[in-house]
Design an enzyme around this catalytic site. Structure first.
Site, PDB file in Angstrom:
ATOM      1  N   HIS A  70       8.113   1.282  36.817  1.00 14.90           N
ATOM      2  CA  HIS A  70       9.371   0.897  37.347  1.00 14.90           C
ATOM      3  C   HIS A  70      10.419   1.787  36.723  1.00 14.90           C
ATOM      4  O   HIS A  70      10.665   1.810  35.341  1.00 14.90           O
ATOM      5  CB  HIS A  70       9.551  -0.528  36.928  1.00 14.90           C
ATOM      6  CG  HIS A  70       8.418  -1.576  37.161  1.00 14.90           C
ATOM      7  ND1 HIS A  70       8.426  -2.625  37.995  1.00 14.90           N
ATOM      8  CD2 HIS A  70       7.184  -1.802  36.641  1.00 14.90           C
ATOM      9  CE1 HIS A  70       7.471  -3.429  37.990  1.00 14.90           C
ATOM     10  NE2 HIS A  70       6.564  -2.721  37.211  1.00 14.90           N
ATOM     11  N   ARG A 100      20.838 -12.640  41.363  1.00 14.92           N
ATOM     12  CA  ARG A 100      20.527 -13.365  40.241  1.00 14.92           C
ATOM     13  C   ARG A 100      21.436 -14.355  40.007  1.00 14.92           C
ATOM     14  O   ARG A 100      22.801 -14.375  39.869  1.00 14.92           O
ATOM     15  CB  ARG A 100      20.323 -12.343  39.065  1.00 14.92           C
ATOM     16  CG  ARG A 100      19.250 -11.248  38.992  1.00 14.92           C
ATOM     17  CD  ARG A 100      19.096 -10.375  38.054  1.00 14.92           C
ATOM     18  NE  ARG A 100      18.151  -9.363  38.247  1.00 14.92           N
ATOM     19  CZ  ARG A 100      17.648  -8.489  37.553  1.00 14.92           C
ATOM     20  NH1 ARG A 100      18.037  -8.185  36.391  1.00 14.92           N
ATOM     21  NH2 ARG A 100      16.642  -7.515  37.966  1.00 14.92           N
ATOM     22  N   LYS A 160       8.516  -0.472  27.987  1.00 13.86           N
ATOM     23  CA  LYS A 160       9.522   0.084  28.461  1.00 13.86           C
ATOM     24  C   LYS A 160      10.140   1.200  27.519  1.00 13.86           C
ATOM     25  O   LYS A 160      10.121   0.872  26.396  1.00 13.86           O
ATOM     26  CB  LYS A 160      10.433  -0.705  29.101  1.00 13.86           C
ATOM     27  CG  LYS A 160      11.232  -1.734  28.224  1.00 13.86           C
ATOM     28  CD  LYS A 160      12.264  -2.307  29.035  1.00 13.86           C
ATOM     29  CE  LYS A 160      12.845  -3.436  27.960  1.00 13.86           C
ATOM     30  NZ  LYS A 160      14.021  -4.104  28.546  1.00 13.86           N
ATOM     31  N   CYS A 212      10.325  -4.850  42.787  1.00 16.12           N
ATOM     32  CA  CYS A 212       9.141  -4.459  42.290  1.00 16.12           C
ATOM     33  C   CYS A 212       8.127  -5.030  42.961  1.00 16.12           C
ATOM     34  O   CYS A 212       7.335  -4.178  43.544  1.00 16.12           O
ATOM     35  CB  CYS A 212       9.196  -4.536  40.912  1.00 16.12           C
ATOM     36  SG  CYS A 212       9.450  -5.925  39.865  1.00 16.12           S
ATOM     37  N   HIS A 220       9.883   2.785  42.321  1.00 15.09           N
ATOM     38  CA  HIS A 220       8.330   2.333  41.701  1.00 15.09           C
ATOM     39  C   HIS A 220       7.581   3.474  42.194  1.00 15.09           C
ATOM     40  O   HIS A 220       7.361   4.037  43.088  1.00 15.09           O
ATOM     41  CB  HIS A 220       8.113   1.105  42.301  1.00 15.09           C
ATOM     42  CG  HIS A 220       8.746  -0.172  41.918  1.00 15.09           C
ATOM     43  ND1 HIS A 220       9.985  -0.298  42.751  1.00 15.09           N
ATOM     44  CD2 HIS A 220       8.970  -0.948  40.821  1.00 15.09           C
ATOM     45  CE1 HIS A 220      10.693  -1.471  42.248  1.00 15.09           C
ATOM     46  NE2 HIS A 220      10.052  -1.682  41.058  1.00 15.09           N
ATOM     47  N   GLN A 265      20.680  -1.869  43.053  1.00  9.00           N
ATOM     48  CA  GLN A 265      20.084  -0.979  41.923  1.00  9.00           C
ATOM     49  C   GLN A 265      19.530   0.302  42.439  1.00  9.00           C
ATOM     50  O   GLN A 265      18.939   0.269  43.584  1.00  9.00           O
ATOM     51  CB  GLN A 265      19.022  -1.729  41.338  1.00  9.00           C
ATOM     52  CG  GLN A 265      18.823  -1.556  39.983  1.00  9.00           C
ATOM     53  CD  GLN A 265      17.689  -2.660  39.124  1.00  9.00           C
ATOM     54  OE1 GLN A 265      16.736  -2.945  39.573  1.00  9.00           O
ATOM     55  NE2 GLN A 265      18.253  -2.701  38.161  1.00  9.00           N
ATOM     56  N   ASP A 300      16.663   1.842  42.300  1.00  8.38           N
ATOM     57  CA  ASP A 300      15.272   1.312  41.899  1.00  8.38           C
ATOM     58  C   ASP A 300      14.436   2.410  42.411  1.00  8.38           C
ATOM     59  O   ASP A 300      14.506   2.919  43.456  1.00  8.38           O
ATOM     60  CB  ASP A 300      15.082   0.101  42.422  1.00  8.38           C
ATOM     61  CG  ASP A 300      14.350  -0.882  41.273  1.00  8.38           C
ATOM     62  OD1 ASP A 300      14.017  -0.319  40.316  1.00  8.38           O
ATOM     63  OD2 ASP A 300      14.417  -2.101  41.502  1.00  8.38           O
TER      64      ASP A 300
END
Length: 625
Positions: free
Chosen positions: A498, A350, A451, A321, A372, A368, A370
């Protein structure tokens, strides 16, 4: 696959199964418990929670009776069961569990009441010192230290006794041991005390308890079925991926597994193009100043892999992000530019503890799907509704029905409370207008945004948390000073959304492997058809038919091995291939295919072109039939 290759694969599967048996039991993974407060939280909520927690106490009683000198750790409730961590005079074996169960049944038959009592912390500490229970003494010491540090009074220390056994505990429990329903001990595993690999290794005994024998039997069936479907086993059996100690927690994708990965990615890319997303890519290695600016360094630094170079600190990115803001700010944005949908298949790292890693579902390196999305406030409601539609569509490809939850501001939230209130109001309004059913999870948002979380139930009825949609008015817009120019020429803050739909591709594929038991729907199967020539003279025609199928974009193999036809068919079935086509003189002369499904159904003969057209159509439709 040759006989030698089959034997090698079988040996690999046996090795993986041995590792699974030694690992934490399927469906009973336990959360990490580090702090004293977490150690005292036995999670005994709901209708079955107190009964299962009571069963954990009876388990500890039985072990102490059978193994004098046992040191008690903790015995919390977890999903579908309970466990107790203990330091025993000797390692347990599977043969010990029936004796422990028998001793537990004696306590249950005695119907001992669970009796509550209190002591001062000093008396409680002395009580546990006298009984040589060092882990309980440590918990009491930590509770005293926490109260002193926080300047709060230490409440009385509470205990529960049943028969001869007494344990440090906050409860709750059932009224007596006789109220514990049908139970079963499931297995053992090693567990470091307080999740710290530098502390003693305890033996964890897992169990489950239910209100009725029918419920227990159903659970035990599901559990055995889950073992058969375990993605770690099937990943080896189907030649999809492997794991190696040179890179713990990182999958090595084999060609078939990578094909599943790319097929899912391709389907999502098509959806994103229809919705007007713009794909980007950002660096994996990022200076710590970015994470300090975003707030991750304060909240997430322990989970990052850090790299020192030329006297500066960098990290492998754990999420995408903050970097998307640099693309947003690369030029001046107008209100006409929004919504701006930036998607990225980012490689993330991670620093998960080695003891928590679990196949594809808990990894250190993952990718991911992902995105934004930057919108004006007046666009937010429509965008959320569209995102909910994206979730429903993409999960429909694999036959999953999503459920939605609304997670609100946590205690460690970042930023202005007024912005949080505004964001939560916008989300709730959008959810209400969408007509979707949802439930609220108080204080379960991320540190920077409320979220929407998406959950599914798999084929065995297990719940999984999947996608997430986060509404951010604080971290990206405020901390990175994002603006757009409105109709009056004034700068305004955008709202950042996100979103990940698959989430981690690794985890998503692991869940799908178990959901389908490795038998993927046609559109997702890494090999969609196998052509099986009866004799060597039929191989050229088999390759020709495979060419017709590949010309329609289908994934096809020809089994030209020297194995007998029945062995080839059995191998294709074991590999969960949707269709098998056996070719002999008659089929080649007529240029027909009589496809056989992996379930064993023989379908009517059809000409090669028609067969190829039908499979291609079924694959494009992305159905699970």
């Amino acid at each position: 696959m040759s006989q030698n290759q089959g034997d090698a694969a079988a040996a690999s599967i046996e090795a993986v199964e041995a590792g699974i048996d030694e690992a934490i039991e399927i469906g009973l993974e336990a959360p990490e418990r580090g702090s004293a407060a977490e150690l005292m939280d036995h999670g005994a909520a709901g209708e079955l929670g107190p009964m299962r927690h009571s069963a954990a106490h009876v388990l500890a009683e039985a072990v102490m009776d059978l193994f004098p000198g046992t040191k008690l750790g903790i015995g919390p409730v977890i999903t579908d069961g309970f466990y107790y961590d203990l330091l025993l005079p000797r390692p347990l074996t599977p043969g010990d569990l029936p004796a422990i169960e028998a001793r537990m049944r004696e306590s249950i038959a005695a119907d001992h009441p669970f009796e509550f009592s209190e002591m001062t912390p000093a008396d409680a500490r002395a009580f546990m010192v006298e009984r040589d229970q060092p882990f309980k003494v440590e918990i009491i010491d930590d509770l005293l230290a926490a109260a002193e540090r926080d300047g709060t009074a230490t409440p009385p220390t509470t205990f529960y006794r049943q028969g001869p056994f007494i344990d440090l505990c906050r409860g709750p429990h059932v009224a007596s041991t006789g109220k514990i329903g049908p139970f079963k001990l499931l297995g053992t595993a090693g567990a470091y005390w307080r999740g710290d690999e530098k502390r003693p290794m305890l033996q964890r005994i897992y169990g489950t308890a239910w209100a009725t024998q029918e419920e227990l039997d159903a659970y035990l069936w599901r559990r055995e079925e889950a073992k058969k479907r375990d993605h770690r086993r099937l990943g080896v059996a189907l030649d999809l991926f492997s794991f190696h100690d040179v890179s713990p927690g990182s999958a090595f994708w084999h060609p078939k597994g990578q094909k599943i990965w790319r097929t899912l990615e391709g389907a999502m890319r098509e959806l994103q193009e229809r919705r007007g997303y713009l794909e980007v890519s950002t660096p994996i290695l990022v200076h710590k100043k970015l994470w300090e600016q975003s707030g991750h360094w304060d909240h997430y630094a322990d989970n990052m892999f850090k790299v020192e170079a030329e006297g500066q600190t960098f990290s492998l990115k754990p999420m995408n992000c903050p970097e998307s803001t640099y693309i947003y700010k690369s030029r001046l944005r107008s209100y006409r530019d929004l919504p701006l949908r930036l998607n990225e298949y980012g490689r993330l790292h991670r620093n998960e503890r080695s003891g928590t890693l679990s196949g594809l579902t808990r990894v250190r390196h993952f990718i991911q799907d992902d995105a934004h999305i930057y919108v004006r406030p007046d666009q937010l409601s429509d965008e959320i509704e569209a995102l909910l539609g994206e979730v429903r569509e993409s999960y429909g490809w694999v036959g999953l029905k999503p459920r939605f939850t609304f997670a609100t501001k946590p205690d460690d939230a970042l930023g202005d409370p007024a912005l949080w209130e505004k964001a939560e109001t916008l989300i709730k309004g959008a959810l209400d207008r969408s007509g979707m059913e949802y439930r609220v999870k108080p204080k379960d948002g991320t540190f920077y945004a409320p979220k929407i979380d998406i959950y599914i139930d798999d084929a065995l009825g297990r719940e999984w948390q999947m996608a997430t949609i986060q509404i951010d008015l604080t971290m990206l817009p405020e901390r990175f000073d994002l603006t757009y120019i409105d109709e009056e020429g004034k700068p305004q803050r955008p709202v950042a959304i996100h979103r990940a739909i698959y989430g981690s591709l690794e985890r998503f594929i692991g869940i799908l492997i178990e959901h389908f038991g490795g038998a993927f729907p046609l559109w997702l199967a890494p090999v969609q058809a196998v052509v099986i020539p009866i004799a060597d003279r039929h191989i050229p025609a088999a390759e020709e038919l495979a060419g017709v199928l590949r010309g329609r974009g289908l994934r096809v193999e020809v089994d030209g091995s020297s194995n007998r036809m029945q062995y080839k068919i059995r191998t294709a079935q074991e590999q969960k291939v949707p269709y098998m086509v056996v070719l002999g003189d008659r089929e080649i002369e007529a240029r027909t295919a009589s496809p056989r499904t992996r379930g064993g159904q023989q379908q009517p003969a059809e000409d090669w072109e028609s067969f190829a057209d039908r499979l291609a159509r079924e694959s494009r439709e992305r159905t699970v039939a």
